[in-house]
Write a protein that holds these residues in place. Structure first.
Motif, PDB file in Angstrom:
ATOM      1  N   PRO A 156      -9.116   2.940  23.754  1.00 56.58           N
ATOM      2  CA  PRO A 156      -8.569   2.368  25.112  1.00 56.58           C
ATOM      3  C   PRO A 156      -8.851   3.681  26.147  1.00 56.58           C
ATOM      4  O   PRO A 156      -8.607   4.685  25.777  1.00 56.58           O
ATOM      5  CB  PRO A 156      -7.218   2.039  25.244  1.00 56.58           C
ATOM      6  CG  PRO A 156      -6.829   2.191  23.554  1.00 56.58           C
ATOM      7  CD  PRO A 156      -7.935   2.806  23.082  1.00 56.58           C
ATOM      8  N   LEU A 184     -11.296  -3.983  22.698  1.00 56.82           N
ATOM      9  CA  LEU A 184      -9.794  -3.200  22.372  1.00 56.82           C
ATOM     10  C   LEU A 184      -9.466  -3.850  21.178  1.00 56.82           C
ATOM     11  O   LEU A 184      -9.065  -3.122  20.241  1.00 56.82           O
ATOM     12  CB  LEU A 184      -8.688  -3.148  23.331  1.00 56.82           C
ATOM     13  CG  LEU A 184      -9.205  -2.450  24.692  1.00 56.82           C
ATOM     14  CD1 LEU A 184      -7.887  -2.618  25.561  1.00 56.82           C
ATOM     15  CD2 LEU A 184      -9.311  -0.930  24.473  1.00 56.82           C
ATOM     16  N   ARG A 185      -9.208  -4.984  20.971  1.00 57.44           N
ATOM     17  CA  ARG A 185      -8.879  -5.785  19.707  1.00 57.44           C
ATOM     18  C   ARG A 185      -9.840  -5.526  18.555  1.00 57.44           C
ATOM     19  O   ARG A 185      -9.567  -5.412  17.409  1.00 57.44           O
ATOM     20  CB  ARG A 185      -9.051  -7.173  19.929  1.00 57.44           C
ATOM     21  CG  ARG A 185      -7.236  -8.068  19.779  1.00 57.44           C
ATOM     22  CD  ARG A 185      -7.220  -9.412  19.863  1.00 57.44           C
ATOM     23  NE  ARG A 185      -8.686  -9.953  19.982  1.00 57.44           N
ATOM     24  CZ  ARG A 185      -8.858 -11.111  21.304  1.00 57.44           C
ATOM     25  NH1 ARG A 185      -7.860 -11.088  22.139  1.00 57.44           N
ATOM     26  NH2 ARG A 185      -9.873 -11.846  21.120  1.00 57.44           N
ATOM     27  N   ASN A 187     -10.875  -6.513  26.879  1.00 54.85           N
ATOM     28  CA  ASN A 187      -9.501  -6.373  25.984  1.00 54.85           C
ATOM     29  C   ASN A 187     -10.114  -6.967  24.494  1.00 54.85           C
ATOM     30  O   ASN A 187      -9.453  -6.810  23.544  1.00 54.85           O
ATOM     31  CB  ASN A 187      -8.572  -7.350  26.537  1.00 54.85           C
ATOM     32  CG  ASN A 187      -7.728  -6.831  27.966  1.00 54.85           C
ATOM     33  OD1 ASN A 187      -7.649  -5.748  28.019  1.00 54.85           O
ATOM     34  ND2 ASN A 187      -7.305  -7.657  28.722  1.00 54.85           N
ATOM     35  N   ALA A 188     -10.849  -7.629  24.512  1.00 55.58           N
ATOM     36  CA  ALA A 188     -11.482  -8.270  23.265  1.00 55.58           C
ATOM     37  C   ALA A 188     -12.095  -6.982  22.457  1.00 55.58           C
ATOM     38  O   ALA A 188     -12.007  -6.734  21.283  1.00 55.58           O
ATOM     39  CB  ALA A 188     -12.787  -9.402  23.426  1.00 55.58           C
TER      40      ALA A 188
END
Lengths: 330, 330
Positions: free
Chosen positions: A248, A242-243, A239-240
């Motif tokens: 994705p 993705l940030r 998820n980091a």
């Protein structure tokens, strides 16, 4: 041609060498090194070497600013396999059931679409990605962080043999080199360097898989991260990513589109009414058998039969009593 | 000032009106409309109206290209609450346990940081977001898609009363307007319009929450999507938003940073050794109690006590026998 001498010298001195060292010691070693007889000994053990100067050396790897001097190779495929369109699938060793199921699904679907699946033979995500590719009958390539003669981890010796039976096991390290923690980041650069795109399935913060992603970005290759629950520490790293702007990955087709590969036509298997009903319930959320009984109003025996049918069809995966639909129906 | 007349005329004719219609019928209605006595009747029912021309009308809502003529309001807070920094938290009605737990967590943490939590009073994500804000003692605002005198869904009447006790329930629709499917997208524009940022927690493909996200983007506001498992249909919409460029939300602080709001200092509660061990196990992956017993080597009674302690401390949430750590430890 001194690539092999360089690789063997590195193995004997425990150094990580990309360029010829300007050392007397190396000069002396090279003069004494009998390449022909070394290659014979490799061949006797079923091993090969492809040097950076040879035409068989993988094109994408040559683009790195520090390509390994050569690759040691075992397995039945031609070394040209490493020039085929390839994706790296990497992630946590101690992954969750979600991570292992998604790794296997992606390995299977990307191999079925004709891509070579690369990974690091590790436990968890790596192993499942290799297994998925093998499920699809595709070749897969394991890149080791130790000498080419070692199976690491030992628990994956049989998997390595299956990989070699259809694809390749490769390493920049000569026989005899022990696995050492510092070699794994170097190995990850080879995985990322061989791949057109790198997929991180599940990774903790500061996981080795994130290093692979960094190498991929540095080499100008695409990085995909599989979204996961924000309450899971095992998705903190993905998820980091993705940030930070990674793409994705929500289904195998996302990768195929990005690489310009045609998705194979896949006919969904014909399902009975009960199985279709259970599959629809699982499209919402992973669930245990009891929960499915309550949710669908079917009896326990029907649910159990349906789950077995769906697992066989590769549409549902089970871990720790939790069933998960592994082909989301959108 | 004809805002109120316009809103009431819209209610009586069943039209969605943003501008004064150039109709004789409206002219006639306006001439016969007694604003003072209508407002008295509103007040007698504990309702208020704030028109687009009034100074109390929310600034951010005025920025829309089609701001409602006015808002009907009930609840104990001043209408100026709608000018405070606010975030919308929206998502699926039939959400998963993950969605409801994350909605509640975000509602609680964002309210604790001083943000007004906006949502639509619906079942699932909306309701949990409101409840989370109330848990934190913060004001929260529910925006209805029906007349201000209705509690919709009826099951949330008590929740609406709690929201009104500290915050506001608002609607652009006059008393008597029935909930109708076409009003919900219009309502979603008000939610997005009132918020500095919109968070989609869990959403299917083609979900109403994605419409809210579209409105937010159109109004130039930030959109966050909470990543979820790619094998869950309930995260298909949120993961698709990520693919389209929405910001991944992995913790409440992501929103605070984007809005320039200081995160409140939160001291983690002191935990016993057993509870800390169970919490660490849950940081990996959601798990059932049996799985935790196997994973931690603790006995069943200790795990049960630890889970109760962690639930009370708000660190773990349970649904369908599955426990999830709702404050990832990174």
């Amino acid at each position: 041609m001194t690539d092999l001498a360089l690789a063997v010298f590195a193995a004997e001195t425990g150094a990580h060498l990309v360029e010829e060292p300007r050392e007397r010691r190396f000069e002396r070693f090279r003069r004494g090194f009998d390449e022909a007889s070394y290659k014979e000994r490799l061949a006797a053990r079923g091993l090969r070497f492809v040097g950076r100067e040879e035409s068989g050396y993988p094109t994408r790897l040559r683009e790195l600013h520090d390509p390994p001097p050569g690759l040691f190779v075992r397995g039945d495929a031609a070394v040209e396999l490493l020039r085929e369109p390839a994706v790296a699938i990497v992630g946590a060793r101690a992954c969750s059931s979600y991570g292992s199921q998604v790794a296997r699904l992606l390995g299977r679907e990307l191999a079925a679409a004709g891509l070579v699946v690369l990974s690091g033979l590790a436990r968890g995500v790596d192993g499942e990605a290799h297994r998925g590719a093998l499920d699809a009958g595709g070749p897969t390539v394991a890149v080791l962080g130790c000498g080419i003669d070692r199976d690491y981890p030992a628990a994956h010796a049989q998997l390595a043999a299956r990989i070699g039976g259809r694809g390749l096991v490769i390493s920049e390290y000569a026989p005899g080199v022990e696995p050492a923690p510092w070699r794994f980041p170097a190995r990850n650069r080879v995985i990322a360097g061989l791949a057109s795109a790198t997929i991180v399935v599940e990774a903790r913060d500061r996981s080795g898989a994130l290093i692979t992603a960094d190498f991929a970005l540095e080499a100008g290759r695409e990085v995909f991260a599989v979204p996961g629950e924000i309450t899971s520490g095992l998705s903190a790293g993905t998820n980091a990513l993705l940030r930070l702007g990674a793409t994705p990955l929500t289904r195998a087709e996302d990768v195929l589109e990005a690489l310009g590969v045609e998705a194979p036509a896949t006919a969904l298997p014909e399902l009975g009414e009960t199985a279709a009903c259970v599959l629809a319930a699982l499209a919402e959320e992973a669930a245990g058998a009891d929960q499915l009984v309550r949710g669908t109003g079917l009896d326990a025996a029907s649910v159990a039969t349906a789950l077995a049918e769906l697992e066989l069809a590769g549409l549902v995966a089970e871990a720790e009593g939790l069933y998960r639909g592994v082909r989301p129906q959108g």
